[in-house]
Design an enzyme around this catalytic site. Structure first.
Site, PDB file in Angstrom:
ATOM      1  N   ARG A 123      -1.736   3.162   1.748  1.00 16.13           N
ATOM      2  CA  ARG A 123      -1.097   2.906   3.043  1.00 16.13           C
ATOM      3  C   ARG A 123       0.391   3.189   2.986  1.00 16.13           C
ATOM      4  O   ARG A 123       1.035   3.271   4.017  1.00 16.13           O
ATOM      5  CB  ARG A 123      -1.364   1.467   3.480  1.00 16.13           C
ATOM      6  CG  ARG A 123      -2.859   1.218   3.814  1.00 16.13           C
ATOM      7  CD  ARG A 123      -3.160  -0.254   4.035  1.00 16.13           C
ATOM      8  NE  ARG A 123      -2.215  -0.846   4.931  1.00 16.13           N
ATOM      9  CZ  ARG A 123      -1.781  -2.108   4.830  1.00 16.13           C
ATOM     10  NH1 ARG A 123      -2.232  -2.889   3.881  1.00 16.13           N
ATOM     11  NH2 ARG A 123      -0.896  -2.574   5.683  1.00 16.13           N
ATOM     12  N   TYR A 124       0.932   3.293   1.788  1.00 21.30           N
ATOM     13  CA  TYR A 124       2.362   3.560   1.628  1.00 21.30           C
ATOM     14  C   TYR A 124       2.528   4.852   0.828  1.00 21.30           C
ATOM     15  O   TYR A 124       1.666   5.215   0.035  1.00 21.30           O
ATOM     16  CB  TYR A 124       3.054   2.385   0.925  1.00 21.30           C
ATOM     17  CG  TYR A 124       2.759   1.039   1.550  1.00 21.30           C
ATOM     18  CD1 TYR A 124       2.746   0.895   2.941  1.00 21.30           C
ATOM     19  CD2 TYR A 124       2.469  -0.071   0.769  1.00 21.30           C
ATOM     20  CE1 TYR A 124       2.459  -0.324   3.528  1.00 21.30           C
ATOM     21  CE2 TYR A 124       2.194  -1.299   1.340  1.00 21.30           C
ATOM     22  CZ  TYR A 124       2.181  -1.425   2.726  1.00 21.30           C
ATOM     23  OH  TYR A 124       1.897  -2.627   3.304  1.00 21.30           O
ATOM     24  N   ARG A 127       3.046   4.051  -3.309  1.00 23.37           N
ATOM     25  CA  ARG A 127       2.187   3.166  -4.076  1.00 23.37           C
ATOM     26  C   ARG A 127       0.787   3.122  -3.482  1.00 23.37           C
ATOM     27  O   ARG A 127       0.626   3.310  -2.277  1.00 23.37           O
ATOM     28  CB  ARG A 127       2.778   1.767  -4.239  1.00 23.37           C
ATOM     29  CG  ARG A 127       3.340   1.130  -3.010  1.00 23.37           C
ATOM     30  CD  ARG A 127       4.583   0.282  -3.400  1.00 23.37           C
ATOM     31  NE  ARG A 127       4.917  -0.712  -2.396  1.00 23.37           N
ATOM     32  CZ  ARG A 127       5.566  -0.407  -1.269  1.00 23.37           C
ATOM     33  NH1 ARG A 127       5.887   0.838  -1.002  1.00 23.37           N
ATOM     34  NH2 ARG A 127       5.852  -1.359  -0.396  1.00 23.37           N
ATOM     35  N   CYS A 136     -15.532 -11.589  -7.555  1.00 23.94           N
ATOM     36  CA  CYS A 136     -14.463 -12.573  -7.678  1.00 23.94           C
ATOM     37  C   CYS A 136     -15.037 -13.811  -8.354  1.00 23.94           C
ATOM     38  O   CYS A 136     -16.238 -14.069  -8.273  1.00 23.94           O
ATOM     39  CB  CYS A 136     -13.936 -12.977  -6.304  1.00 23.94           C
ATOM     40  SG  CYS A 136     -12.786 -11.774  -5.614  1.00 23.94           S
ATOM     41  N   CYS A 140     -12.614 -16.794  -1.883  1.00 27.71           N
ATOM     42  CA  CYS A 140     -11.674 -17.507  -1.017  1.00 27.71           C
ATOM     43  C   CYS A 140     -12.151 -17.386   0.422  1.00 27.71           C
ATOM     44  O   CYS A 140     -12.465 -16.294   0.891  1.00 27.71           O
ATOM     45  CB  CYS A 140     -10.279 -16.912  -1.135  1.00 27.71           C
ATOM     46  SG  CYS A 140      -9.639 -16.920  -2.815  1.00 27.71           S
ATOM     47  N   CYS A 143     -10.018 -14.893   2.486  1.00 25.47           N
ATOM     48  CA  CYS A 143      -9.849 -13.550   1.909  1.00 25.47           C
ATOM     49  C   CYS A 143      -9.607 -12.503   2.997  1.00 25.47           C
ATOM     50  O   CYS A 143     -10.329 -12.448   3.988  1.00 25.47           O
ATOM     51  CB  CYS A 143     -11.106 -13.176   1.119  1.00 25.47           C
ATOM     52  SG  CYS A 143     -11.028 -11.513   0.420  1.00 25.47           S
ATOM     53  N   ARG A 145     -10.083  -9.421   2.580  1.00 20.73           N
ATOM     54  CA  ARG A 145     -11.116  -8.382   2.456  1.00 20.73           C
ATOM     55  C   ARG A 145     -12.502  -9.005   2.646  1.00 20.73           C
ATOM     56  O   ARG A 145     -13.503  -8.490   2.140  1.00 20.73           O
ATOM     57  CB  ARG A 145     -11.027  -7.689   1.079  1.00 20.73           C
ATOM     58  CG  ARG A 145      -9.700  -7.023   0.854  1.00 20.73           C
ATOM     59  CD  ARG A 145      -9.766  -5.739   0.039  1.00 20.73           C
ATOM     60  NE  ARG A 145      -8.441  -5.138   0.012  1.00 20.73           N
ATOM     61  CZ  ARG A 145      -7.577  -5.262  -1.001  1.00 20.73           C
ATOM     62  NH1 ARG A 145      -7.922  -5.908  -2.101  1.00 20.73           N
ATOM     63  NH2 ARG A 145      -6.389  -4.707  -0.932  1.00 20.73           N
ATOM     64  N   ASP A 300      -3.815 -12.950   7.792  1.00 18.51           N
ATOM     65  CA  ASP A 300      -4.251 -11.823   8.622  1.00 18.51           C
ATOM     66  C   ASP A 300      -5.343 -12.251   9.607  1.00 18.51           C
ATOM     67  O   ASP A 300      -6.066 -13.208   9.361  1.00 18.51           O
ATOM     68  CB  ASP A 300      -4.814 -10.699   7.735  1.00 18.51           C
ATOM     69  CG  ASP A 300      -3.751 -10.100   6.833  1.00 18.51           C
ATOM     70  OD1 ASP A 300      -2.619  -9.930   7.302  1.00 18.51           O
ATOM     71  OD2 ASP A 300      -4.068  -9.818   5.665  1.00 18.51           O
ATOM     72  N   ASP A 337       1.450  -8.475   6.831  1.00 18.71           N
ATOM     73  CA  ASP A 337       0.866  -7.196   6.442  1.00 18.71           C
ATOM     74  C   ASP A 337       0.204  -6.640   7.693  1.00 18.71           C
ATOM     75  O   ASP A 337      -0.673  -7.287   8.263  1.00 18.71           O
ATOM     76  CB  ASP A 337      -0.191  -7.439   5.352  1.00 18.71           C
ATOM     77  CG  ASP A 337      -0.547  -6.158   4.617  1.00 18.71           C
ATOM     78  OD1 ASP A 337      -0.054  -5.093   5.013  1.00 18.71           O
ATOM     79  OD2 ASP A 337      -1.322  -6.247   3.652  1.00 18.71           O
ATOM     80  N   LYS A 344       5.236  -4.200   3.911  1.00 21.24           N
ATOM     81  CA  LYS A 344       5.045  -5.519   4.512  1.00 21.24           C
ATOM     82  C   LYS A 344       6.248  -5.818   5.417  1.00 21.24           C
ATOM     83  O   LYS A 344       7.370  -5.482   5.059  1.00 21.24           O
ATOM     84  CB  LYS A 344       4.953  -6.593   3.430  1.00 21.24           C
ATOM     85  CG  LYS A 344       4.046  -6.280   2.257  1.00 21.24           C
ATOM     86  CD  LYS A 344       2.593  -6.094   2.607  1.00 21.24           C
ATOM     87  CE  LYS A 344       1.746  -5.894   1.355  1.00 21.24           C
ATOM     88  NZ  LYS A 344       0.814  -4.762   1.487  1.00 21.24           N
TER      89      LYS A 344
HETATM   90  C1  LIG Z   1       0.592  -4.730  -0.178  1.00 15.59           C
HETATM   91  C2  LIG Z   1       0.149  -3.390  -0.605  1.00 15.59           C
HETATM   92  C3  LIG Z   1       0.876  -2.680  -1.578  1.00 15.59           C
HETATM   93  C4  LIG Z   1       2.069  -3.259  -2.280  1.00 15.59           C
HETATM   94  O1  LIG Z   1       3.156  -3.540  -1.452  1.00 15.59           O
HETATM   95  P1  LIG Z   1       4.430  -4.244  -2.072  1.00 15.59           P
HETATM   96  O2  LIG Z   1       5.283  -4.556  -0.886  1.00 15.59           O
HETATM   97  O3  LIG Z   1       5.060  -3.270  -3.021  1.00 15.59           O
HETATM   98  O4  LIG Z   1       3.991  -5.472  -2.781  1.00 15.59           O
HETATM   99  C5  LIG Z   1       0.451  -1.401  -1.891  1.00 15.59           C
HETATM  100  N1  LIG Z   1      -0.623  -0.835  -1.303  1.00 15.59           N
HETATM  101  C6  LIG Z   1      -1.348  -1.502  -0.382  1.00 15.59           C
HETATM  102  C7  LIG Z   1      -2.513  -0.825   0.231  1.00 15.59           C
HETATM  103  C8  LIG Z   1      -0.994  -2.796  -0.010  1.00 15.59           C
HETATM  104  O5  LIG Z   1      -1.742  -3.470   0.887  1.00 15.59           O
END
Ligand SMILES: *Cc1c(COP(=O)(O)O)cnc(C)c1O
Length: 348
Positions: A123-124, A127, A136, A140, A143, A145, A300, A337, A344
Site C-alpha cells: 500500500r506504500y 514498504r 494465530c 483477537c 482483528c 484482518r 478500523d 489506517d 498511517k
Molecule cells: C502499516 C503498514 C505498513 C507499515 O507502516 P509504518 O507506518 O511504517 O509502520 C506497511 N505496509 C502495510 C500494508 C501496512 O498496513
C-alpha cells in the site's frame, strides 16, 4: 523464558486449574502444550456463568463465523466470572460481532486489492507486507484482518519474493499474518534469508502478538534465529496493562538483548482500554520493560469488530490527556489506517 514461566506457574494455576485441571509446570511452560490445549470451543468457558442464555447463544453463533482460539496462558490473565474483563473481551466471542453494521467492511483497508502477488500487500511505495500464515495463537476479536484471514491458507511466497526483487524501491518488508512466529523455524529462516538477499531490502520487521499471548514461544533458539537477520524490528501488540506480566516482559527482554528493538502497536478498544488511566499505565508499563509505544490505532471499521470503536472525537480527547501525562518515550502516535493514504494518518 523457562524461568519466569516456572516462577509464575502457581499464580497462573489459581486461574487456570478449573479449566485445565492439574498441569505440570513443564507442560505449562511448553509452547506446544499451550497451543494444543488452546480453547477453541467457547462453550467450555466458565465465564458464561453470568451471561443470559440468548446472548450466549448469539456469541456461540458469532464463534461459528469468527473462530475462537485462546491460549491457556492468555486465559489465565483474565477473571472468567467477569465478561467485562479486558483480556476476556479481546478473545471471547460476543453477540455484537454479528450485528449488521452499515459502515463496517470485511476488508476495511482494501488489502485484497493491494496484492501484487499472493500474500504480498503493498500500500506504500517503499514498504510492503508479507502474509506468512493465517494462524494465530489467540484470535483477537478486534482483528483488522478478521474477514481476510478466515479460511486463508498460507500463500506460496515465490511470486512475492520475485516481485520484491523486481522492485528495489521497497526497502522495508514486514512479516505479518496471522502470526509469523508460528511458522516453522525453517520457513521463517528461509524467508528471512531470501529477503536479506534482495539488494533493495534494508530493514525487516516482524508483527507478532506471541510475546503477549504465548511468551513461552520466544525461546532461545527462536531468538538466536531472528538475531541473525538484523536490522530486524519486532512490533508486538499489548492493549492493556494486565498483559504486562513477568513472562511477557521476559519474552521482550530476550529479543531486546539480542539486538532486536521491540515496539508496540495498541488499538483503542471500547471497554478494554478507552480510559486515560488504563492507557497511561499501559504506555508507562511498556517503557518500564523497554518496549517503545509506536502506534495507538483507531479501531478500523472491520465487520464483526465495530462494537469496539471508540470514535475519533473521544479518541482525540483521550490522547490530549495522555500527552499531558506521559513523557515522549511513553507516548505513541495516535493514528488511523485508511485505504488510499500514503501512510498511517496522525489523528492528534
Ligand atoms: C502499516 C503498514 C505498513 C507499515 O507502516 P509504518 O507506518 O511504517 O509502520 C506497511 N505496509 C502495510 C500494508 C501496512 O498496513
Amino acid at each position: 523464558m523457562r524461568e519466569p514461566c516456572a516462577a509464575n506457574f502457581r499464580r497462573r494455576m489459581i486461574a487456570a486449574q478449573p479449566l485445565f485441571g492439574r498441569v505440570r509446570a513443564r507442560d505449562w511452560c511448553d509452547w506446544r502444550w499451550q497451543m494444543s490445549h488452546s480453547v477453541t470451543d467457547p462453550d467450555r468457558l466458565p465465564a458464561w456463568a453470568g451471561i443470559p442464555a440468548a446472548a450466549r447463544a448469539a456469541a456461540i453463533r458469532a464463534a461459528a463465523q469468527y473462530p475462537v482460539r485462546i491460549t491457556p496462558y492468555y486465559l489465565s490473565l483474565a477473571r472468567w466470572d467477569d465478561a467485562a474483563d479486558p483480556v476476556l473481551m479481546q478473545c471471547l466471542a460476543a453477540p455484537q460481532e454479528l450485528q449488521a453494521e452499515q459502515i463496517a467492511l470485511a476488508d476495511p483497508l482494501g488489502e485484497r486489492r493491494s496484492m501484487p502477488a499472493p500474500g504480498l500487500i503493498r500500500r506504500y511505495r517503499n514498504r510492503a507486507l508479507l502474509l506468512m500464515t493465517g494462524a494465530c495463537a489467540v484470535r483477537c476479536r478486534h482483528c483488522n484482518r478478521k474477514g481476510l484471514l478466515s479460511g486463508q491458507r498460507p500463500a506460496r511466497l515465490g511470486p512475492a519474493l520475485r516481485y520484491l526483487g523486481a522492485h528495489p524501491e521497497i526497502r522495508e518488508v514486514i512479516l505479518s499474518g496471522g502470526d509469523p512466529l508460528l511458522c516453522k523455524p525453517e520457513v521463517l529462516e528461509r524467508t528471512l534469508a531470501a529477503l536479506r538477499r534482495l539488494p533493495g531490502v534494508e530493514a525487516l520487521r516482524i508483527g507478532t502478538r506471541l510475546p503477549v499471548v504465548l511468551p513461552m514461544r520466544v525461546d532461545r533458539a527462536l531468538v538466536r534465529l531472528l538475531s541473525r537477520f538484523r536490522p530486524l524490528w519486532v512490533n508486538t501488540h499489548f492493549n492493556h496493562p494486565n498483559e504486562l506480566t513477568p513472562e511477557s516482559a521476559a519474552a521482550c527482554d530476550a529479543l531486546i538483548r539480542a539486538g532486536i528493538p521491540v515496539s508496540n502497536q495498541a488499538v483503542l478498544l471500547k471497554g478494554v482500554n478507552d480510559s486515560a488511566d488504563v492507557l497511561e499505565a499501559l504506555f508507562n508499563g511498556l517503557q518500564r520493560i523497554m518496549v517503545r509505544p509506536y502506534y495507538l490505532f483507531e479501531c478500523d471499521a472491520v465487520r464483526g469488530a465495530a462494537h469496539f470503536r471508540v470514535g475519533v472525537r473521544r479518541g482525540r480527547a483521550l490522547f490530549r490527556e495522555l500527552r499531558a501525562r506521559l513523557g515522549g518515550l511513553s507516548l505513541p502516535q495516535y493514528v488511523l489506517d485508511e485505504p488510499g493514504a500514503a501512510g498511517k494518518r496522525p489523528l492528534a
